[in-house]
Design an enzyme around this catalytic site. Structure first.
Site, mmCIF file in Angstrom:
data_model
loop_
_atom_site.group_PDB
_atom_site.id
_atom_site.type_symbol
_atom_site.label_atom_id
_atom_site.label_comp_id
_atom_site.label_asym_id
_atom_site.label_seq_id
_atom_site.Cartn_x
_atom_site.Cartn_y
_atom_site.Cartn_z
ATOM 1 N N HIS A 151 0.834 -1.215 0.000
ATOM 2 C CA HIS A 151 0.000 0.000 0.000
ATOM 3 C C HIS A 151 0.867 1.264 0.000
ATOM 4 O O HIS A 151 0.457 2.312 0.469
ATOM 5 C CB HIS A 151 -0.992 -0.003 1.165
ATOM 6 C CG HIS A 151 -2.124 -0.971 0.950
ATOM 7 N ND1 HIS A 151 -3.365 -0.592 0.508
ATOM 8 C CD2 HIS A 151 -2.171 -2.322 1.071
ATOM 9 C CE1 HIS A 151 -4.143 -1.669 0.388
ATOM 10 N NE2 HIS A 151 -3.445 -2.730 0.720
ATOM 11 N N THR A 152 2.055 1.129 -0.527
ATOM 12 C CA THR A 152 2.936 2.289 -0.710
ATOM 13 C C THR A 152 2.882 2.801 -2.144
ATOM 14 O O THR A 152 3.196 3.963 -2.382
ATOM 15 C CB THR A 152 4.388 1.920 -0.359
ATOM 16 O OG1 THR A 152 4.704 0.675 -1.009
ATOM 17 C CG2 THR A 152 4.565 1.757 1.145
ATOM 18 N N GLY A 180 -7.212 -14.929 -7.507
ATOM 19 C CA GLY A 180 -7.719 -14.579 -6.179
ATOM 20 C C GLY A 180 -6.749 -14.853 -5.046
ATOM 21 O O GLY A 180 -7.099 -14.736 -3.882
ATOM 22 N N SER A 184 -2.888 -12.279 -10.892
ATOM 23 C CA SER A 184 -3.295 -12.953 -12.127
ATOM 24 C C SER A 184 -3.819 -11.922 -13.124
ATOM 25 O O SER A 184 -3.672 -12.084 -14.336
ATOM 26 C CB SER A 184 -4.362 -14.004 -11.831
ATOM 27 O OG SER A 184 -5.450 -13.418 -11.143
ATOM 28 N N SER A 185 -4.413 -10.845 -12.616
ATOM 29 C CA SER A 185 -4.957 -9.828 -13.516
ATOM 30 C C SER A 185 -3.853 -9.068 -14.247
ATOM 31 O O SER A 185 -3.920 -8.880 -15.467
ATOM 32 C CB SER A 185 -5.857 -8.857 -12.748
ATOM 33 O OG SER A 185 -5.189 -8.338 -11.630
ATOM 34 N N ASP A 243 1.926 -3.946 -9.603
ATOM 35 C CA ASP A 243 1.775 -5.293 -10.158
ATOM 36 C C ASP A 243 2.235 -5.355 -11.616
ATOM 37 O O ASP A 243 2.964 -6.261 -12.018
ATOM 38 C CB ASP A 243 0.316 -5.749 -10.047
ATOM 39 C CG ASP A 243 -0.217 -5.625 -8.621
ATOM 40 O OD1 ASP A 243 0.598 -5.549 -7.682
ATOM 41 O OD2 ASP A 243 -1.447 -5.594 -8.460
ATOM 42 N N TYR A 280 -9.902 -1.936 0.232
ATOM 43 C CA TYR A 280 -8.754 -1.361 -0.478
ATOM 44 C C TYR A 280 -8.987 0.123 -0.758
ATOM 45 O O TYR A 280 -8.148 0.972 -0.470
ATOM 46 C CB TYR A 280 -8.513 -2.132 -1.786
ATOM 47 C CG TYR A 280 -7.269 -1.702 -2.528
ATOM 48 C CD1 TYR A 280 -6.061 -2.366 -2.355
ATOM 49 C CD2 TYR A 280 -7.289 -0.606 -3.393
ATOM 50 C CE1 TYR A 280 -4.917 -1.966 -3.025
ATOM 51 C CE2 TYR A 280 -6.157 -0.189 -4.067
ATOM 52 C CZ TYR A 280 -4.973 -0.883 -3.885
ATOM 53 O OH TYR A 280 -3.842 -0.473 -4.551
#
Ligand code: GLA
Length: 388
Positions: A38-39, A128, A133-134, A178, A230
């Protein structure tokens, strides 16, 4: 199935579905975040690595302007016209690959002038589990279209294209980590990314030489970043930055925390403290890896978990148990990884103790009457590339 088998099978499946050979097969990996949670959307530091679980995209251009996608995770075949594709109308799994076409359009590519494409997608990144994976789908399609449309876009920009697809077409307000890991990853290494400047460095992990493995404990607790916690955490960070009079929490240092405690309510203060101390932990991890090697980072990983559990409050009971049990059985450091509220924990484990850690975590989950987790190791691997 080996990765070469995946490549061959994805090409064969394209042939049988579309009745002609693909122009090529491209692949992109999922990722594990070693530290820096979360940075990214706070313009801070992250240290993820690409893993040896990948997504394959067989792609072939068409003579018209249509884009058609199929995959092994759904029976649906989805088709759109590139000239009219919009982020709002995309949904389901096809929002990932088709969202990339849309996002390239937002990035200045004249979609109406491009040849359409067919794509078939297969993946061995668990869905998940918090292993992106996305992003793997997005990045495989992004490098395929970049090559076939002869766009010549650099990888940091393609990462932004992937993030835009995720934010607008999928609707998840995620950061740049990501896609950066999936595009920039290198074997045996992590990607040290400054999310403000988007400058990155490859940092040697040296796990194999130190006799260490990364064990993934997928709790099977599902998380969805398009909704809920989130976005709430992101909003708290923005509120904290505004109250402190800075553009982003990147501009707050550990030394500023005393003043922040006076200015902020307790909850916002703890959210801010997580981000500020997590940035410091990423820098400490990079330093330790360079100066002493991976045996020196265990405590920093443990501290990161405590900060996410107590200050940022994104852990769940299953993740906490995974971390405790892994350490009891000999992991030198463990933490939840990814966005939180479910997904996976990682445990940095001496190779000879992987079986013990696995058995002990399974026992602990059974004793707590939690759903059995899925436990496996991953290796730091190369980023997105053409396979065929
Ligand atoms: C998810 C998001 C990333 C990042 C992490 C938390 O994985 O996709 O952008 O914010 O959560 O570090």
């Amino acid at each position: 199935m080996t990765h070469d088998d995946f490549t061959a099978q994805t090409a064969a499946e394209f042939l049988s579905r579309f009745g002609r050979a693909a122009d090529g097969v491209w692949s992109a990996p999922g990722r594990v975040n070693l530290i820096g949670e979360h940075t990214d959307y706070n313009e801070g530091f992250v240290l993820p690595f690409a893993i040896d679980r990948r997504t394959w995209a067989a792609v072939g251009l068409r003579d018209d302007n249509a884009a058609r996608v199929t995959s092994t995770f759904s029976a649906d075949e989805v088709e759109v016209e590139l000239a009219t594709v919009s982020a709002q109308t995309l949904d389901g799994w096809s929002a990932y690959p088709l969202g990339i076409a849309w996002a390239l359009g937002q990035n200045g590519v004249e979609l109406v002038e491009q040849r359409g494409f067919d794509a078939h997608i297969a993946s061995d990144v668990p869905v998940g589990a918090g292993l992106s994976s996305s992003a793997a789908i997005e990045c495989a399609v992004a490098i395929a279209l970049d090559e076939r449309w002869k766009l010549g876009i650099d990888r940091p920009t393609l990462a932004r294209v992937g993030q835009l697809a995720e934010n607008e077409a999928v609707g998840a307000p995620t950061g740049i980590m990501d896609q950066s890991a999936s595009l920039l990853g290198r074997r045996d290494s992590a990607v040290f990314l400054d999310c403000r400047s988007l400058r990155s460095e490859i940092v040697d992990l040296g796990f194999a030489d130190a006799g260490l493995e990364i064990v993934i404990i997928d709790t099977k607790v599902s998380h969805a970043h398009a909704t809920g916690g989130y976005a709430a955490r992101r909003a708290s960070c923005e509120a904290g930055a505004a109250a402190l009079g800075v553009d982003s929490l990147r501009d707050v240092s550990v030394a500023d925390l005393d003043r922040a405690r006076e200015l902020l309510d307790d909850e916002t203060f703890r959210r801010v403290r997580h981000v500020v101390t997590e940035n410091a932990r990423v820098l400490a991890t990079v330093r330790a890896l360079r100066e002493s090697g991976p045996l020196a980072i265990g405590e920093i990983l443990n501290d990161s978990h405590v900060s996410m559990r107590d200050d940022f409050e994104i852990s769940v009971a299953e993740l906490d148990l995974a971390v405790v049990a892994a350490r009891e059985a000999g992991a030198i450091g463990a933490r939840m990884t990814g966005g939180g509220f479910g997904g996976a924990a990682i445990a940095l484990t001496p190779s000879h103790l992987v079986a013990d850690v696995t058995a002990h975590v399974l026992e602990a989950f059974a004793a707590a009457r939690f759903t059995a987790p899925e436990i496996f190791t991953v290796a730091p691997s190369d980023g997105a590339k053409r396979e065929l």
